[in-house]
Structure formats: C-alpha cells, structure tokens
Design a protein around this motif. Structure first.
Motif, PDB file in Angstrom:
ATOM      1  N   LYS A 252       0.858  -1.185   0.000  1.00  0.00           N
ATOM      2  CA  LYS A 252       0.000   0.000   0.000  1.00  0.00           C
ATOM      3  C   LYS A 252       0.893   1.233   0.000  1.00  0.00           C
ATOM      4  O   LYS A 252       1.839   1.337   0.781  1.00  0.00           O
ATOM      5  CB  LYS A 252      -0.921   0.003   1.216  1.00  0.00           C
ATOM      6  CG  LYS A 252      -1.997  -1.067   1.184  1.00  0.00           C
ATOM      7  CD  LYS A 252      -2.929  -0.975   2.378  1.00  0.00           C
ATOM      8  CE  LYS A 252      -4.009  -2.056   2.320  1.00  0.00           C
ATOM      9  NZ  LYS A 252      -4.902  -2.002   3.517  1.00  0.00           N
TER      10      LYS A 252
ATOM     11  N   THR B 257       1.215   5.267   0.521  1.00  0.00           N
ATOM     12  CA  THR B 257       0.608   6.443   1.137  1.00  0.00           C
ATOM     13  C   THR B 257       1.633   7.561   1.209  1.00  0.00           C
ATOM     14  O   THR B 257       2.840   7.321   1.169  1.00  0.00           O
ATOM     15  CB  THR B 257       0.097   6.141   2.559  1.00  0.00           C
ATOM     16  OG1 THR B 257       1.185   5.630   3.346  1.00  0.00           O
ATOM     17  CG2 THR B 257      -1.033   5.133   2.540  1.00  0.00           C
ATOM     18  N   SER B 258       1.138   8.776   1.324  1.00  0.00           N
ATOM     19  CA  SER B 258       2.002   9.926   1.545  1.00  0.00           C
ATOM     20  C   SER B 258       1.931  10.287   3.022  1.00  0.00           C
ATOM     21  O   SER B 258       0.846  10.470   3.576  1.00  0.00           O
ATOM     22  CB  SER B 258       1.556  11.114   0.693  1.00  0.00           C
ATOM     23  OG  SER B 258       2.303  12.278   1.028  1.00  0.00           O
TER      24      SER B 258
ATOM     25  N   TRP C 276       6.694   9.618   0.305  1.00  0.00           N
ATOM     26  CA  TRP C 276       6.044   8.345   0.021  1.00  0.00           C
ATOM     27  C   TRP C 276       6.458   7.263   1.004  1.00  0.00           C
ATOM     28  O   TRP C 276       7.629   7.150   1.366  1.00  0.00           O
ATOM     29  CB  TRP C 276       6.371   7.883  -1.398  1.00  0.00           C
ATOM     30  CG  TRP C 276       5.817   8.749  -2.478  1.00  0.00           C
ATOM     31  CD1 TRP C 276       6.511   9.463  -3.415  1.00  0.00           C
ATOM     32  CD2 TRP C 276       4.428   8.999  -2.749  1.00  0.00           C
ATOM     33  NE1 TRP C 276       5.661  10.139  -4.245  1.00  0.00           N
ATOM     34  CE2 TRP C 276       4.380   9.878  -3.864  1.00  0.00           C
ATOM     35  CE3 TRP C 276       3.234   8.575  -2.167  1.00  0.00           C
ATOM     36  CZ2 TRP C 276       3.169  10.323  -4.400  1.00  0.00           C
ATOM     37  CZ3 TRP C 276       2.033   9.025  -2.699  1.00  0.00           C
ATOM     38  CH2 TRP C 276       2.011   9.887  -3.799  1.00  0.00           C
TER      39      TRP C 276
END
Length: 373
Positions: free
Chosen positions: A66, A68-69, A80
């Motif tokens: 997964k 995400t930021s 990231w």
C-alpha cells in the motif's frame, strides 16, 4: 526481531548501484526471473522517478503493498511510504514492524535506491520464496525511500558542488541581514556545477594538472605556481561587497533536528530552530508515533562501511541499557561476518558527538532498535 534484522541488514548492504546506461534494465544480484515491475538498478531516481516506481510496485501487488504519503516536504513533494506485508494475514498494526528510510542528507542519494530495492525485492520474490512469505505473514515493513525529496532533486538537477546541498531547501538567512538566499552561488560558466574560481597570478600557489587542465594541483615548495583560487563560483549579487555570503555558510542538518538530546546551533552545528522544526522530520515523527508496532528501524546514508548505532553523545550512554546493547551487539556482529569490510561502530565513541540525531530519537524516544549504514 532478530529475524528481521538478520535478513535486512546484510541483504541491503550487499546490493550495488552503478551509474551505467539509464535505459538498460540492469538486473542486480538476486533479481527475480520475471518481475512484474521492470526496474533498473544501475541508476539514481529523482523524486518523479521514485514516485513512478512506488506507484508501479503498489499497483502490481495490491495484496502486499500500500502506497501512502506521510505528508509534504517544504516544497510540496510527497513523502512516500510503502507499507509491505501480507494483508490477507492479519492487521498490519498488530504485526511487529520495521521502518526503513534513506536520503536524509540530500547529497547522500544512494539510500533511496537501497530502500526502493528492498520494497521491490520483497514484493517480487513473495510468490516463490517461502522465507519471504513467512516474513510478510507476521511482519510489516514501512519503507520511505527519501525523507528529503527537495534536497535530493536540488542535488540532482540544480548547479551544486560535489557535496551540496546537504540539507533541505528551506531558506535560511545565513548572513543575518533579514533576507534569504539573496547572494547564493552562481553557475557562471553554465556547466551545471558549482566549482572553484581561479585566476592567473605571479603569487599563485597552484598549477594546472597535466592530465586534466580543469584541475588544480598545489605547486611544490621549489616550484612557481601560476594560479590563485578565489572561492566558489559567484558574484556580489546584492552589492554589499561580499560574494556568496548567503551560500553554505550555514545549512540546517536534517539529522540534527530530532527530539532527543537536541541542542541549539551554537552547540550542535546544523541544528535548526527547535526539535522537529523541519516539516519532513515532523511528518516522519507523527507517522512513527501512530505506529507503536514499529520495533526496528534502519536509516541508509552512504559510504563509510559502517553498521552504526547510537548514542550520539556520551551523556546518553546509560539510556542504552545493557540488555538492549547485547541485542545490538549480536545483530551487528553478525552483520560484520556477512559483510567483510563493514565495521560495527557507536556514534559518540567511534565518530563524533552528535545531538538531535534520528538514531537516538528512534531508540531513546520510542524504544526502537535502530541502525544507520
């Protein structure tokens, strides 16, 4: 946690990244035979390249990865994070976690590729490697390739010296005149690099290198020099009679900004305003605070051949209790066996005193076993 460390430390440090043809898909040692994500490991990626590769990995392996930021850098770039585990086997927050980052210093770019390679290898090798299947069934990796994306892109795309910038790009008033960056270095010859200026002089102590006239050599004691050096490329942009005074007289150091043992700049050179005053570090801190399952961490720098742990200052010796030090020692000694030439070192004892470092905040502030390499 030994299982994670004994896998990760030698695996990452034995990888190599060489500057060859960037269009060639270079297969590093241990590369899966038919990877879904084609990635070249003979080049360095800027932030756009890191972003693209992260998205490809996450898209190819949604059951394992997964993306995400964790927040934005000073200049608005995403930090990231690739969360990697077997999501079909339990909640990631209940699994012991390992956090990995790279490139805290913008001129130490290799760490991002080591982190990216780890994410790519774990996801690509999962299908046919039982050990990785077992690892990701009950462990989780949080991989942040670059925690200094602004400085990274500046280093790669802007005129710089071989070691600048080391910090991020947040403007600093170096000369105390209330303005920022008004008299920076200037790429006068337009070659994309900031190099030393020279001029011919009967009093000069330097001569040209016969193998490469762009280089200067110090003349011998019995030789007549031809040139004197004038400092880094630049002019007096603000007309105050000084050249480059808003250059790198002071750079904040992202690895002196963490909230353990922090000291102001007059004690610890490179410290900024207060702990976590740099937005990138604050975003990392907030992520780690929300993930108490993180039990191990690794921060990749460059060169040196070191397996490095804290404390950064002798005052924190007692913070590293004997039982934890025994674990640190056992893991690092195994790393020395697996990686000839690497040495297990302690920051304050074997390098220098350093206050407000990432290593100390992760361990002393959060109880996370942490190394830098």
């Amino acid at each position: 946690m030994k299982k994670i460390f004994l896998y990760t430390i030698p695996f990452l440090l034995c990888a190599t990244v060489n500057a060859q043809d960037p269009n060639q898909v270079f297969k590093a040692a241990g590369t899966p035979v038919n990877p879904k994500v084609q990635a070249s490991w003979n080049r360095y990626y800027d932030h756009a390249g890191i972003t693209a590769l992260c998205k490809k990995i996450a898209s190819a392996y949604p059951e394992l990865v997964k993306l995400t930021s964790l927040g934005k850098s000073y200049a608005g770039r995403d930090l990231w994070c690739l969360t990697i585990t077997d999501f079909k086997k339990g909640n990631e927050l209940t699994k012991p976690g390992m956090y990995i980052d790279g490139n805290i210093h913008s001129n130490e770019i290799q760490g991002a590729e080591f982190a990216l390679y780890t994410a790519w290898y774990l996801s690509e090798s999962f299908a046919d490697t039982k050990f990785i299947q077992e690892l990701l069934a009950d462990k989780v990796f949080y991989i942040v390739p670059s925690i200094n994306p602004d400085g990274r892109d500046s280093y790669m795309h802007q005129p710089n010296t071989s070691s600048s910038p080391r910090s991020g790009v947040k403007p600093v008033d170096n000369d105390g005149d209330g303005l920022v960056n008004e008299d920076w270095y200037d790429d006068l010859d337009g070659d994309g690099h900031i190099t030393m200026m020279r001029r011919k002089s009967i009093h000069g102590r330097y001569k040209t290198d016969p193998k490469d006239p762009r280089n200067m050599l110090l003349a011998g004691t019995d030789e007549q020099g031809d040139y004197e050096l004038l400092g880094m490329e630049g002019i007096d942009n603000d007309g105050d009679g000084r050249v480059n005074e808003d250059g790198y007289a002071f750079e904040y150091d992202p690895n002196r900004d963490w909230g353990w043992g922090w000291q102001p700049n007059y004690i610890q050179n490179g410290a900024y305003k207060y702990p976590f005053s740099i937005p990138e570090n604050r975003a990392i801190m907030e992520f780690v605070m929300k993930h108490p399952n993180i039990a191990a961490a690794q921060s990749y720098h460059n060169a040196g051949g070191m397996i490095l742990r804290g404390p950064g200052a002798s005052a924190d010796i007692s913070t590293y209790n004997s039982q934890d030090v025994a674990i640190y020692d056992a893991i690092a000694k195994k790393g020395e066996e697996l990686m000839p030439g690497y040495k297990y070192l302690v920051v304050y004892k074997d390098l220098y005193s350093a206050y407000g470092g990432e290593l100390d905040w992760f361990y002393a502030g959060r109880g996370i076993y942490t190394y830098s390499n």
